[in-house]
Design an enzyme around this catalytic site. Structure first.
Site, PDB file in Angstrom:
ATOM      1  N   ASN A 109      -5.317  22.479  27.677  1.00  0.00           N
ATOM      2  CA  ASN A 109      -4.385  21.524  27.085  1.00  0.00           C
ATOM      3  C   ASN A 109      -5.227  20.556  26.275  1.00  0.00           C
ATOM      4  OD1 ASN A 109      -2.510  19.558  26.445  1.00  0.00           O
ATOM      5  ND2 ASN A 109      -1.683  19.374  28.515  1.00  0.00           N
ATOM      6  N   ARG A 153       4.385   4.970  20.826  1.00  0.00           N
ATOM      7  CA  ARG A 153       5.428   5.435  19.907  1.00  0.00           C
ATOM      8  C   ARG A 153       6.711   4.630  20.100  1.00  0.00           C
ATOM      9  NH1 ARG A 153       5.013  11.623  21.479  1.00  0.00           N
ATOM     10  NH2 ARG A 153       3.419  10.904  22.927  1.00  0.00           N
ATOM     11  N   HIS A 190       8.256  18.203  25.765  1.00  0.00           N
ATOM     12  CA  HIS A 190       7.945  18.186  27.205  1.00  0.00           C
ATOM     13  C   HIS A 190       8.606  19.358  27.934  1.00  0.00           C
ATOM     14  CE1 HIS A 190       7.246  13.611  26.720  1.00  0.00           C
ATOM     15  NE2 HIS A 190       6.069  14.223  26.765  1.00  0.00           N
ATOM     16  N   GLU A 207       2.404  21.356  34.347  1.00  0.00           N
ATOM     17  CA  GLU A 207       2.496  22.106  33.094  1.00  0.00           C
ATOM     18  C   GLU A 207       1.495  23.256  33.065  1.00  0.00           C
ATOM     19  OE1 GLU A 207       3.693  18.725  29.871  1.00  0.00           O
ATOM     20  OE2 GLU A 207       1.903  18.373  31.070  1.00  0.00           O
ATOM     21  N   GLY A 260       5.684   9.110  30.870  1.00  0.00           N
ATOM     22  CA  GLY A 260       4.246   8.937  30.806  1.00  0.00           C
ATOM     23  C   GLY A 260       3.899   8.241  29.514  1.00  0.00           C
ATOM     24  N   ARG A 270      -1.208  24.994  25.955  1.00  0.00           N
ATOM     25  CA  ARG A 270      -0.030  24.182  25.651  1.00  0.00           C
ATOM     26  C   ARG A 270      -0.057  23.884  24.157  1.00  0.00           C
ATOM     27  NH1 ARG A 270       0.546  17.873  25.864  1.00  0.00           N
ATOM     28  NH2 ARG A 270       2.780  17.624  25.523  1.00  0.00           N
TER      29      ARG A 270
END
Length: 419
Positions: free
Chosen positions: A9, A241, A181, A383, A210, A93
């Site tokens: 990842n 963000r 996600h 994940e 998160g 990912r």
């Protein structure tokens, strides 16, 4: 020598990794860790499945400036621990799969080209995901790689949850709500189906909170709607963000205040959200410890927006049976969880303060039907484990078979699907 899958990842300045042994066709965690600080002050930390430290090394200065070198140092650092494993596949990912890539695929030149074309839709993630693929290609030539997409889990939304109120030709050109996600949500759906199939079959809102935050409405283990949209900017506020914003604000910033597209992008992606609002940090722990009123205001706004989206997603499903908190903030920020749930009693949500403080798997209060009837859970996400499962399924891997073995029809088909 046992066969193993490596999952990567890759982020802008880090590579998270996990190695899984193949045991009867299932992934068993062997070791995990990350190299962080790529390009600044690199630090490699790896542990085995029993949390024993296998590697803990730092490098001074920005000598490790690219993912190819970082991956080489990772493999050197954990080399003794994986000496008895044969890496037969690598899973990645990848944040954005666009409108076409709706399931994991074997990486080839055509897939890579498609992913590069999507980089502008996920500028904080996609280029670095691709850098991880490139690094793995150089380090493990000939080993098949599988790209797993954060958007894939949401590709079966009803049209009204996918579209914008624009002329239809824009939807046909791929301007639509993708959601992100997805690997985390898919893992939660998989976990619920294993442990509580009746609940998994119902109406569940999952809050992946998160540094990047979003929520997903799931019914019967399938995504029906999500707070993120065309890009990973939309929805609730995040670490840096902005989340949902009136597009008229962006027009105003560009037309009336003279900001360039690049400056607006930098503002929305890197200097908004918790960090931008507080002027302190994007870290919830730092904000909770701060005595600045801006820090408290940022957390209050974050909780309000998450609470608002829980109600909206419940409305999209016609009700709610469970709320699941996951990811770094969702799993650990007790006070923030409590503030998010305060005021949701009308939905049947009521938190038990002691359970919440203890980070218990179930933090909802006991009650009669109609009173605290919605179960509120805290679940860790995985994940990397979800990616490993996808790699096994995509390549048809077994403990005693390699992906290139004759007769592995699933692997051969996957390798040419987008050629």
């Amino acid at each position: 020598m046992s066969k193993a899958i490596l999952v990567l990842n890759a982020g802008s300045s880090s590579i998270k990794f996990e190695l899984f042994r193949l045991v009867h066709g299932e992934p068993e965690p062997e070791l995990s860790g990350q190299m962080e600080g790529i390009g600044a002050a690199p630090h490699l930390l790896a542990r085995d499945s029993h949390r024993k430290v296998l590697a803990d090394r730092r490098w001074p200065g920005p000598d490790v400036s690219e993912h190819v070198k970082a991956l080489a140092l990772i493999m050197d650092g954990i080399g003794p621990a994986i000496a008895e494993h044969e890496i037969v596949a690598i899973g990645h990912r990848v944040v954005h799969g666009g409108p076409d890539l709706a399931e994991p695929v074997v990486v080839d030149a055509a897939v890579t080209e498609k992913l590069r074309a999507l980089a502008a839709l996920a500028p904080l993630h996609q280029p670095h995901n691709l850098a991880g693929i490139d690094a793995a290609t150089r380090r493990f030539p000939g080993v098949p790689q599988v790209a797993c997409f954060d958007t894939a889990f949401h590709r079966h939304h009803p049209w009204e949850a996918d579209t914008f109120a624009l002329p239809p030709e824009f939807y046909a050109r791929g301007i639509r709500r993708y959601g992100f996600h997805g690997l985390s949500y898919e893992y939660i759906a998989h976990s619920l189906a294993e442990t509580d199939p009746d609940l998994a079959a119902g109406r569940v809102v999952v809050a992946h909170l998160g540094n990047g935050s979003s929520l997903c409405a799931m019914r019967g283990g399938r995504s029906l709607d999500s707070t993120m949209g065309f890009t990973a900017l939309d929805g609730v506020p995040m670490g840096t963000r902005c989340g949902q914003i009136d597009p008229g604000v962006l027009l105003h910033l560009m037309q009336e205040e003279g900001m360039s597209a690049g400056a607006v992008s930098a503002l929305l992606y890197g200097n908004s959200g918790l960090r931008g609002m507080s002027g302190v940090s994007q870290d919830v722990r730092a904000l909770s410890a701060s005595d600045r009123p801006e820090a408290a205001a940022a957390l209050r706004y974050y909780a309000y927006r998450v609470r608002r989206e829980i109600g909206a997603l419940a409305a999209a499903m016609g009700g709610l049976d469970a709320l699941v908190f996951t990811a770094g903030i969702g799993e650990n920020a007790r006070d923030l969880r409590g503030e998010i749930c305060a005021g949701l009693e009308f939905l049947g949500i009521r938190i038990d303060a002691a359970r919440n403080e203890a980070n218990a798997p179930v933090i909802s209060a006991d009650g009669t039907p109609g009173d605290a009837s919605v179960r509120v859970l805290v679940r860790p996400t995985d994940e990397e484990g979800m990616i490993a499962r996808h790699v096994i399924a995509t390549l048809g891997l077994q403990a005693d078979a390699s992906p290139g073995d004759p007769g592995n029809a699933k692997s051969q088909k996957a390798g040419t699907a987008l050629g």
